[in-house]
Design a protein around this motif. Structure first.
Motif, PDB file in Angstrom:
ATOM      1  N   TRP A  63       0.807  -1.211   0.000  1.00  0.00           N
ATOM      2  CA  TRP A  63       0.000   0.000   0.000  1.00  0.00           C
ATOM      3  C   TRP A  63       0.844   1.266   0.000  1.00  0.00           C
ATOM      4  CZ3 TRP A  63      -4.101   0.000  -2.359  1.00  0.00           C
ATOM      5  CH2 TRP A  63      -4.988  -1.074  -2.305  1.00  0.00           C
ATOM      6  N   ALA A  64       1.990   1.246   0.637  1.00  0.00           N
ATOM      7  CA  ALA A  64       2.870   2.420   0.588  1.00  0.00           C
ATOM      8  C   ALA A  64       3.336   2.664  -0.838  1.00  0.00           C
ATOM      9  CB  ALA A  64       4.067   2.219   1.521  1.00  0.00           C
ATOM     10  N   SER A  65       3.742   1.613  -1.521  1.00  0.00           N
ATOM     11  CA  SER A  65       4.228   1.744  -2.886  1.00  0.00           C
ATOM     12  C   SER A  65       3.103   2.101  -3.854  1.00  0.00           C
ATOM     13  CB  SER A  65       4.919   0.448  -3.316  1.00  0.00           C
ATOM     14  OG  SER A  65       5.452   0.588  -4.608  1.00  0.00           O
ATOM     15  N   VAL A  66       1.976   1.422  -3.743  1.00  0.00           N
ATOM     16  CA  VAL A  66       0.847   1.700  -4.637  1.00  0.00           C
ATOM     17  C   VAL A  66       0.324   3.117  -4.405  1.00  0.00           C
ATOM     18  CG1 VAL A  66      -1.556   1.068  -5.147  1.00  0.00           C
ATOM     19  CG2 VAL A  66       0.201  -0.707  -4.991  1.00  0.00           C
ATOM     20  N   GLY A  67       0.208   3.527  -3.157  1.00  0.00           N
ATOM     21  CA  GLY A  67      -0.257   4.885  -2.854  1.00  0.00           C
ATOM     22  C   GLY A  67       0.640   5.947  -3.457  1.00  0.00           C
ATOM     23  N   GLU A  68       1.936   5.738  -3.331  1.00  0.00           N
ATOM     24  CA  GLU A  68       2.889   6.684  -3.928  1.00  0.00           C
ATOM     25  C   GLU A  68       2.750   6.700  -5.450  1.00  0.00           C
ATOM     26  OE1 GLU A  68       7.692   7.084  -4.335  1.00  0.00           O
ATOM     27  OE2 GLU A  68       6.897   6.330  -2.443  1.00  0.00           O
ATOM     28  N   ALA A  69       2.623   5.530  -6.056  1.00  0.00           N
ATOM     29  CA  ALA A  69       2.497   5.445  -7.511  1.00  0.00           C
ATOM     30  C   ALA A  69       1.211   6.109  -7.994  1.00  0.00           C
ATOM     31  CB  ALA A  69       2.540   3.986  -7.957  1.00  0.00           C
TER      32      ALA A  69
ATOM     33  N   ILE B 245       2.295  -7.633 -18.817  1.00  0.00           N
ATOM     34  CA  ILE B 245       1.132  -7.844 -17.940  1.00  0.00           C
ATOM     35  C   ILE B 245       0.217  -6.618 -17.981  1.00  0.00           C
ATOM     36  CG2 ILE B 245       0.415  -8.087 -15.520  1.00  0.00           C
ATOM     37  CD1 ILE B 245       3.015  -9.776 -15.144  1.00  0.00           C
ATOM     38  N   ILE B 246       0.806  -5.438 -17.915  1.00  0.00           N
ATOM     39  CA  ILE B 246       0.015  -4.202 -17.929  1.00  0.00           C
ATOM     40  C   ILE B 246      -0.683  -4.035 -19.275  1.00  0.00           C
ATOM     41  CG2 ILE B 246       0.191  -1.679 -17.890  1.00  0.00           C
ATOM     42  CD1 ILE B 246       2.454  -2.147 -15.727  1.00  0.00           C
ATOM     43  N   ALA B 247       0.052  -4.209 -20.378  1.00  0.00           N
ATOM     44  CA  ALA B 247      -0.548  -4.062 -21.710  1.00  0.00           C
ATOM     45  C   ALA B 247      -1.681  -5.064 -21.908  1.00  0.00           C
ATOM     46  CB  ALA B 247       0.519  -4.231 -22.789  1.00  0.00           C
ATOM     47  N   TYR B 248      -1.461  -6.309 -21.504  1.00  0.00           N
ATOM     48  CA  TYR B 248      -2.477  -7.349 -21.627  1.00  0.00           C
ATOM     49  C   TYR B 248      -3.746  -6.948 -20.873  1.00  0.00           C
ATOM     50  CZ  TYR B 248      -4.867 -11.763 -20.777  1.00  0.00           C
ATOM     51  OH  TYR B 248      -5.818 -12.749 -20.682  1.00  0.00           O
ATOM     52  N   ASN B 249      -3.582  -6.486 -19.662  1.00  0.00           N
ATOM     53  CA  ASN B 249      -4.736  -6.133 -18.843  1.00  0.00           C
ATOM     54  C   ASN B 249      -5.469  -4.907 -19.370  1.00  0.00           C
ATOM     55  OD1 ASN B 249      -5.187  -7.978 -16.523  1.00  0.00           O
ATOM     56  ND2 ASN B 249      -3.003  -7.642 -16.287  1.00  0.00           N
ATOM     57  N   LEU B 250      -4.749  -3.901 -19.829  1.00  0.00           N
ATOM     58  CA  LEU B 250      -5.418  -2.716 -20.371  1.00  0.00           C
ATOM     59  C   LEU B 250      -6.175  -3.066 -21.653  1.00  0.00           C
ATOM     60  CD1 LEU B 250      -2.836   0.130 -19.636  1.00  0.00           C
ATOM     61  CD2 LEU B 250      -4.974  -0.392 -18.421  1.00  0.00           C
ATOM     62  N   ARG B 251      -5.589  -3.935 -22.479  1.00  0.00           N
ATOM     63  CA  ARG B 251      -6.321  -4.406 -23.672  1.00  0.00           C
ATOM     64  C   ARG B 251      -7.578  -5.168 -23.258  1.00  0.00           C
ATOM     65  NH1 ARG B 251      -1.316  -6.073 -25.568  1.00  0.00           N
ATOM     66  NH2 ARG B 251      -1.845  -8.242 -25.107  1.00  0.00           N
TER      67      ARG B 251
ATOM     68  N   ARG C 281       2.230  -1.903 -11.672  1.00  0.00           N
ATOM     69  CA  ARG C 281       3.691  -1.860 -11.693  1.00  0.00           C
ATOM     70  C   ARG C 281       4.243  -1.754 -10.273  1.00  0.00           C
ATOM     71  NH1 ARG C 281       6.768  -1.494 -15.634  1.00  0.00           N
ATOM     72  NH2 ARG C 281       5.265  -0.542 -17.031  1.00  0.00           N
ATOM     73  N   ALA C 282       3.646  -0.912  -9.456  1.00  0.00           N
ATOM     74  CA  ALA C 282       4.115  -0.746  -8.075  1.00  0.00           C
ATOM     75  C   ALA C 282       4.004  -2.055  -7.301  1.00  0.00           C
ATOM     76  CB  ALA C 282       3.325   0.363  -7.381  1.00  0.00           C
ATOM     77  N   ALA C 283       2.885  -2.749  -7.458  1.00  0.00           N
ATOM     78  CA  ALA C 283       2.716  -4.030  -6.760  1.00  0.00           C
ATOM     79  C   ALA C 283       3.751  -5.039  -7.227  1.00  0.00           C
ATOM     80  CB  ALA C 283       1.301  -4.562  -6.981  1.00  0.00           C
ATOM     81  N   LEU C 284       3.961  -5.138  -8.526  1.00  0.00           N
ATOM     82  CA  LEU C 284       4.945  -6.089  -9.061  1.00  0.00           C
ATOM     83  C   LEU C 284       6.351  -5.766  -8.550  1.00  0.00           C
ATOM     84  CD1 LEU C 284       3.563  -6.379 -12.690  1.00  0.00           C
ATOM     85  CD2 LEU C 284       3.655  -8.223 -10.991  1.00  0.00           C
ATOM     86  N   GLU C 285       6.671  -4.486  -8.462  1.00  0.00           N
ATOM     87  CA  GLU C 285       7.998  -4.091  -7.969  1.00  0.00           C
ATOM     88  C   GLU C 285       8.177  -4.483  -6.500  1.00  0.00           C
ATOM     89  OE1 GLU C 285       8.194   0.079  -8.918  1.00  0.00           O
ATOM     90  OE2 GLU C 285       8.627  -0.328 -11.041  1.00  0.00           O
ATOM     91  N   VAL C 286       7.144  -4.322  -5.691  1.00  0.00           N
ATOM     92  CA  VAL C 286       7.242  -4.713  -4.278  1.00  0.00           C
ATOM     93  C   VAL C 286       7.443  -6.222  -4.170  1.00  0.00           C
ATOM     94  CG1 VAL C 286       5.970  -4.917  -2.096  1.00  0.00           C
ATOM     95  CG2 VAL C 286       5.978  -2.755  -3.347  1.00  0.00           C
ATOM     96  N   PHE C 287       6.649  -6.981  -4.912  1.00  0.00           N
ATOM     97  CA  PHE C 287       6.805  -8.435  -4.880  1.00  0.00           C
ATOM     98  C   PHE C 287       8.228  -8.831  -5.269  1.00  0.00           C
ATOM     99  CE2 PHE C 287       2.033  -8.629  -5.705  1.00  0.00           C
ATOM    100  CZ  PHE C 287       1.715  -9.034  -4.425  1.00  0.00           C
ATOM    101  N   GLU C 288       8.772  -8.201  -6.302  1.00  0.00           N
ATOM    102  CA  GLU C 288      10.106  -8.575  -6.760  1.00  0.00           C
ATOM    103  C   GLU C 288      11.200  -8.162  -5.769  1.00  0.00           C
ATOM    104  OE1 GLU C 288      12.177  -9.180 -10.888  1.00  0.00           O
ATOM    105  OE2 GLU C 288      11.512  -7.111 -10.643  1.00  0.00           O
ATOM    106  N   ARG C 289      11.035  -7.025  -5.111  1.00  0.00           N
ATOM    107  CA  ARG C 289      12.039  -6.573  -4.136  1.00  0.00           C
ATOM    108  C   ARG C 289      12.064  -7.450  -2.883  1.00  0.00           C
ATOM    109  NH1 ARG C 289      10.201  -1.312  -5.241  1.00  0.00           N
ATOM    110  NH2 ARG C 289       9.076  -1.257  -3.286  1.00  0.00           N
ATOM    111  N   HIS C 290      10.989  -8.181  -2.640  1.00  0.00           N
ATOM    112  CA  HIS C 290      10.878  -8.975  -1.413  1.00  0.00           C
ATOM    113  C   HIS C 290      10.509 -10.425  -1.759  1.00  0.00           C
ATOM    114  CE1 HIS C 290      11.048  -5.254   0.903  1.00  0.00           C
ATOM    115  NE2 HIS C 290      10.229  -4.745   0.002  1.00  0.00           N
ATOM    116  N   PRO C 291      11.433 -11.164  -2.391  1.00  0.00           N
ATOM    117  CA  PRO C 291      11.083 -12.507  -2.877  1.00  0.00           C
ATOM    118  C   PRO C 291      10.689 -13.487  -1.767  1.00  0.00           C
ATOM    119  CG  PRO C 291      13.440 -12.097  -3.122  1.00  0.00           C
ATOM    120  CD  PRO C 291      12.814 -10.803  -2.711  1.00  0.00           C
ATOM    121  N   GLU C 292      11.376 -13.467  -0.643  1.00  0.00           N
ATOM    122  CA  GLU C 292      11.012 -14.399   0.434  1.00  0.00           C
ATOM    123  C   GLU C 292       9.648 -14.047   1.013  1.00  0.00           C
ATOM    124  OE1 GLU C 292      14.486 -14.016   2.920  1.00  0.00           O
ATOM    125  OE2 GLU C 292      15.407 -15.797   2.012  1.00  0.00           O
TER     126      GLU C 292
END
Length: 193
Positions: A62-68, A178-184, A84-95
């Motif tokens: 929520w911090a990342s998505v809110g900022e985005a 993922i973003i392009a697919y979903n917007l389409r 994009r913000a959600a995907l970036e958070v997931f990737e930064r915190h793999p465990e």
């Protein structure tokens, strides 16, 4: 790093490596460099600690998505920014992602309810922007909640695959697709997102 942060990091590593059912408070205490008593001072049980990890992931998302969301205008741009913000958070915190996304559904009813609440709240945000797209004529009429469910489902599936594969492609590499697919899928014309 505070003791609580150290415990959360250790717990994420242990749960990610061993799974919820095999992880032990002894193993988490050892990984955190604490006595078992010190661990129990902060968390009364393994379940409480697991739920704290889920809450921690929700806070990071929520911090990342809110900022985005605050940095862009327009419904399609906000949907793209949130994803994009959600995907970036997931990737930064793999465990933490392995624990909350993959194991959250199997760690008991309370963990599953927390996982579902996170998904529901994210889908609520997306549904609001889908409604805006439709109202502005930028997307065809559709059920915003169903669209949000399907949209977030693609993100959840991609994150789950990424978190469970031995040599995953980086989420950042997959984000544009993922973003392009979903917007389409919503019906946003190319160039509008």
């Amino acid at each position: 790093m505070t003791t609580r942060e150290r415990i959360l990091a250790a717990a994420a590593a242990v749960f990610a490596a061993e799974g919820y059912s095999r992880a032990t408070m002894d193993g988490i205490a050892q990984r955190a460099g604490l006595s078992k008593g010190a661990l129990y001072f902060h968390f009364a049980s393994k379940e409480e600690l697991f739920l704290a990890l889920m809450d921690h992931m929700a806070e990071l998302l929520w911090a990342s998505v809110g900022e985005a969301l605050g940095s862009v205008r327009g419904a399609s741009a906000r949907i793209a920014a949130a994803l994009r913000a959600a995907l970036e958070v997931f990737e930064r915190h793999p465990e933490l992602t392995r624990v909350t996304v993959v194991q959250g559904a199997t760690a008991g009813e309370t963990a599953l309810a927390r996982q579902q609440a996170l998904r529901d709240s994210f889908e609520d945000v997306i549904a609001r922007y889908v409604e805006e797209l439709v109202a502005d004529g930028d997307a065809p009429p559709q059920d915003p909640r169903l669209t949000a469910l399907a949209l977030f489902g693609t993100v959840w599936a991609a994150v789950t695959e990424w978190a469970t594969r031995p040599a995953p492609r980086p989420l950042a590499v997959m984000a544009d697709g993922i973003i392009a697919y979903n917007l389409r899928g919503i019906g946003v014309r190319a160039g509008d997102g």
